[in-house]
Design an enzyme around this catalytic site. Structure first.
Site, PDB file in Angstrom:
ATOM      1  N   CYS A   3       1.298   3.155   3.184  1.00  0.00           N
ATOM      2  CA  CYS A   3       2.014   2.286   4.136  1.00  0.00           C
ATOM      3  C   CYS A   3       3.508   2.277   3.824  1.00  0.00           C
ATOM      4  O   CYS A   3       4.335   2.308   4.731  1.00  0.00           O
ATOM      5  CB  CYS A   3       1.472   0.854   4.091  1.00  0.00           C
ATOM      6  SG  CYS A   3      -0.309   0.720   4.370  1.00  0.00           S
ATOM      7  N   CYS A  12       0.862  -1.188   0.000  1.00  0.00           N
ATOM      8  CA  CYS A  12       0.000   0.000   0.000  1.00  0.00           C
ATOM      9  C   CYS A  12       0.899   1.240   0.000  1.00  0.00           C
ATOM     10  O   CYS A  12       1.844   1.335   0.776  1.00  0.00           O
ATOM     11  CB  CYS A  12      -0.920  -0.098   1.215  1.00  0.00           C
ATOM     12  SG  CYS A  12      -1.139   1.333   2.217  1.00  0.00           S
TER      13      CYS A  12
END
Length: 120
Positions: free
Chosen positions: A39, A36
């Protein structure tokens, strides 16, 4: 023997609900994934926080794809989600999305925690 088994099960349930606060330190849990984009951007921030505040707070990353059961226990609906815990394991605050180092430290301070750094 039956009593021992019941106690062992109770202990496991307790550990699973408190997310194992063995060190009695405030804890930041980031629930996300290594693929992600937000992330990925947070990973070096979390690494630096973990290094700068070692012994003052725990910083943990839980990957929703690699640690499915653990991630599910946090009840997260979107990633990344940062969860701030007091030393006693009580949840203090939850944020979803990218959270910068400055924002994380400001939130800790707002929650009443002031950490000393080894590095600026």
């Amino acid at each position: 023997m039956k009593l021992l088994s019941i106690n062992a099960i109770a202990l496991l349930l307790l550990l699973s609900t408190t997310h194992a606060f063995a060190g009695n330190l405030p804890k930041l849990v980031d629930v996300g994934a290594d693929k992600c984009i937000p992330c990925i951007k947070m990973a070096p921030i979390l690494d630096q926080l973990r290094e700068d505040f070692r012994g003052q707070m725990d910083v943990v990353f839980v990957d929703v794809w690699k640690q499915r059961e653990d991630a599910a226990s946090y009840g997260v609906r979107m990633i990344p989600t940062q969860i701030f815990y007091a030393a006693d394991g009580s949840e203090l605050f939850r944020h979803t999305g990218f959270f910068s180092r400055a924002e994380i430290l400001a939130k800790w301070q707002e929650l009443g925690f002031k950490f000393g750094t080894r590095k600026p």
